[in-house]
Scaffold this motif. Structure first.
Motif, PDB file in Angstrom:
ATOM      1  N   ARG A 130      46.998   8.250  62.648  1.00  0.00           N
ATOM      2  CA  ARG A 130      48.454   8.155  62.477  1.00  0.00           C
ATOM      3  C   ARG A 130      48.986   6.818  62.978  1.00  0.00           C
ATOM      4  N   LEU A 131      48.498   6.374  64.129  1.00  0.00           N
ATOM      5  CA  LEU A 131      48.948   5.099  64.685  1.00  0.00           C
ATOM      6  C   LEU A 131      48.560   3.922  63.802  1.00  0.00           C
ATOM      7  N   MET A 180      49.020  10.602  73.426  1.00  0.00           N
ATOM      8  CA  MET A 180      48.447  11.537  72.470  1.00  0.00           C
ATOM      9  C   MET A 180      49.336  12.773  72.280  1.00  0.00           C
ATOM     10  N   ILE A 181      49.587  13.115  71.014  1.00  0.00           N
ATOM     11  CA  ILE A 181      50.397  14.269  70.645  1.00  0.00           C
ATOM     12  C   ILE A 181      49.488  15.363  70.093  1.00  0.00           C
ATOM     13  N   SER A 182      49.827  16.613  70.368  1.00  0.00           N
ATOM     14  CA  SER A 182      49.042  17.734  69.846  1.00  0.00           C
ATOM     15  C   SER A 182      48.985  17.681  68.322  1.00  0.00           C
ATOM     16  N   PRO A 183      47.768  17.718  67.729  1.00  0.00           N
ATOM     17  CA  PRO A 183      47.661  17.747  66.265  1.00  0.00           C
ATOM     18  C   PRO A 183      48.401  18.930  65.652  1.00  0.00           C
ATOM     19  N   LYS A 184      48.415  20.048  66.376  1.00  0.00           N
ATOM     20  CA  LYS A 184      49.130  21.231  65.886  1.00  0.00           C
ATOM     21  C   LYS A 184      50.628  20.928  65.769  1.00  0.00           C
ATOM     22  N   LEU A 186      51.983  17.899  65.420  1.00  0.00           N
ATOM     23  CA  LEU A 186      52.166  16.928  64.349  1.00  0.00           C
ATOM     24  C   LEU A 186      52.182  17.617  62.983  1.00  0.00           C
ATOM     25  N   GLU A 187      51.283  18.579  62.796  1.00  0.00           N
ATOM     26  CA  GLU A 187      51.219  19.300  61.527  1.00  0.00           C
ATOM     27  C   GLU A 187      52.447  20.183  61.327  1.00  0.00           C
ATOM     28  N   LYS A 188      52.886  20.821  62.386  1.00  0.00           N
ATOM     29  CA  LYS A 188      54.012  21.759  62.301  1.00  0.00           C
ATOM     30  C   LYS A 188      55.347  21.044  62.115  1.00  0.00           C
ATOM     31  N   PRO A 197      58.224  17.198  71.274  1.00  0.00           N
ATOM     32  CA  PRO A 197      56.997  16.584  71.800  1.00  0.00           C
ATOM     33  C   PRO A 197      56.078  17.596  72.483  1.00  0.00           C
ATOM     34  N   VAL A 198      54.781  17.474  72.222  1.00  0.00           N
ATOM     35  CA  VAL A 198      53.780  18.330  72.865  1.00  0.00           C
ATOM     36  C   VAL A 198      52.599  17.463  73.264  1.00  0.00           C
TER      37      VAL A 198
END
Length: 530
Positions: A130-131, A180-184, A186-188, A197-198
């Motif tokens: 993503r970055l 770093m952000i939770s992939p879950k 980012l998807e949600k 933010p998570v």
């Protein structure tokens, strides 16, 4: 042959103890009265800031304050200690090849995001993809433009391959953009992750009321141990006197920055501790070089000679500053001092005459609407009037200001941007010259991609900074950055003002919260004094 650099263990950042010993919660307000029924407990603290937050997406963040709040909830592979030295967080070690184009990283095991998602190589790859994806249109994508690919080597090992040598890459991994952000999540949430933010940090997101407050809560399952504060509420208060009153009354436990005119007075308050520290924050005014009269170097240099930087520091910051001698501060890696633009009205007028503006001109300056910036822009207005420049001042709310400065489609030429003069501060949150120079002055860094609000472009400057990134050899990097600093200083796409001293104050019921040299806040070692 690979150069192996193993970072052993997690370095414990020493807490800055603001008070020798604070008291327990007595159920009384600071003036001796009883607490109201709804007043916070001693472990629910309030931090008051001078400006509001813009986003909680690290990859789309330009301001230091938003990044500070993000760091409470999210972590990167690396971070910084109090001296801006790189320390490991979600990474345990790394190896780099001699060309600085391949970085193999071992990741910390046994860590989870606060939504239960595992921290591992898959999560790291999602974040770095993503970055690196320049199509995302995020403000920090250009910081990772050199990332060619991220490869999973094992459950807790990745290899990042760069398209070209980048000697400052590990420092870049410690930048808050790389949290770093939770992939879950980012998807949600997609782009709405900026409001949701998570991460893996000490705290979790509770709520955000723009313009009013943002609240985080303790992450009881934090891998490093639960923090002592049950919750932290950040309250933006632009008016200096109000922020001071909140601290004195106990409505705030910590404030930053401290209005410089109040520092000495606050030191006499028995329940409050005040600190001032050197910083790497520079204050300057961008000049839109794509528009007349700022397309003329003599005009830009004239404005630099027309401002008394010592007087500016005394009037606006009560002397808690020093004049700039480069686009980057003295304790940034590879700083090179330049010949100062001394206060010289006669020379300023001569340069304006040579440029064809003997009678001056009219222009507009933008800044945020903090008490300090209002005072600063008024000072600049008065100073420039001495050389015939009529300056219209527009102070505005930070979110509105950011949109006016960066809210353009990529590729919009500077002549079509609304900005003329813009007062701002910058701190390179990698501690390295690259991030103090490239975002502000490289041809690739025009808004909205980055923060070259001067729309300055000089091929020789670009060549120098890219030469510095092509090598990990410190001497070669130093030579290239010396050249780059000399070029941009003489071209004067900004009015170079001052380097800050950071300031903060806390009630003595807490300790361990401090400001890093880049002006960012750390609550990692925050404690309740008992």
């Amino acid at each position: 042959m690979k150069k192996k650099l193993i970072i052993l263990g997690l370095i414990i950042v020493l807490a800055l103890n603001l008070a020798a010993c604070g008291g327990t919660d007595t159920g009384k307000t600071p003036d001796g009265g009883d607490k109201g029924a709804g007043q916070k407990s001693n472990t629910d603290i309030v931090i008051s800031t001078a400006v509001d937050f813009i986003t909680m997406d690290p990859a789309d963040t330009n301001d230091t304050l938003s990044g500070s709040v993000q760091r409470t909830m999210m972590e990167g592979l690396f971070g910084f200690d109090k001296e801006m030295k790189v320390v490991p967080l979600l990474a345990e070690s790394y190896e780099a090849n001699d060309e600085a184009t391949e970085f193999t990283l071992k990741l910390k095991e046994g860590v989870k995001f606060s939504d239960g998602e595992e921290w591992n190589a898959d999560a790291a790859k999602v974040n770095f993809d993503r970055l690196a994806d320049q199509e995302q249109g995020l403000k920090r994508n250009t910081l990772f433009k050199v990332v060619k690919s991220t490869e999973k080597l094992g459950d807790y090992e990745i290899k990042i391959t760069l398209s070209e040598p980048f000697g400052a890459f590990v420092n870049t991994l410690a930048h808050p953009a790389a949290l770093m952000i939770s992939p879950k999540a980012l998807e949600k949430h997609g782009k709405e992750v900026s409001q949701n933010p998570v991460g893996t940090g000490q705290y979790t997101f509770k709520e955000w009321k723009p313009g009013e407050s943002l609240t985080i809560e303790a992450n009881k399952d934090y891998w490093g141990g639960a923090p002592e504060f049950t919750s932290i509420t950040f309250k933006p208060v632009t008016e200096n006197g109000t922020r001071i009153s909140m601290l004195k009354s106990g409505d705030a436990d910590f404030i930053f920055p401290v209005p410089t005119e109040q520092i000495e007075a606050l030191k006499s308050e028995k329940d409050i501790e005040v600190a001032t520290l050197p910083s790497i924050i520079v204050r300057y005014i961008t000049l839109n070089t794509a528009k007349p009269p700022f397309d003329n170097i003599k005009v830009r240099q004239a404005l630099n000679y027309a401002i008394d930087k010592d007087a500016f520091g005394k009037v606006v910051y009560d002397g808690f500053t020093a004049p700039m001698d480069s686009l980057i501060a003295g304790n940034v890696q590879y700083h090179s001092a330049q010949k100062p633009y001394d206060y010289d009205i006669k020379k300023a007028k001569e340069l304006l005459k040579e440029a064809g503006y003997e009678n001056g001109f009219e222009t507009t300056i933008w800044s945020s609407n903090t008490t300090t910036n209002i005072k600063a822009t008024q000072f600049i207005q008065q100073q420039l009037a001495e050389i015939g420049v009529k300056l219209k001042v527009e102070n505005m709310e930070i979110g509105t200001l950011d949109e006016k400065v960066t809210g353009y489609a990529e590729g919009t030429p500077g002549k079509d941007a609304g900005v003329e003069m813009y007062m701002i501060g910058w701190s390179p949150s990698t501690g390295d010259a690259d991030w103090g120079l490239r975002p502000l002055a490289a041809s690739e860094s025009f808004p909205p991609v980055s923060y070259n609000v001067a729309y300055y472009s000089n091929p020789e400057f670009d060549k120098a900074i890219y030469e510095a990134l092509q090598t990990a050899d410190s001497d070669k990097r130093n030579e290239a950055y010396e050249r780059a600093q000399k070029i941009v200083w003489e071209d004067a796409p900004m009015i170079y003002l001052t380097v800050d001293e950071t300031s903060f104050a806390a009630r003595n019921n807490i300790s361990g919260i401090y400001i890093l040299p880049d002006g960012s806040l750390s609550v990692k070692d925050g404690k309740v004094n008992k």
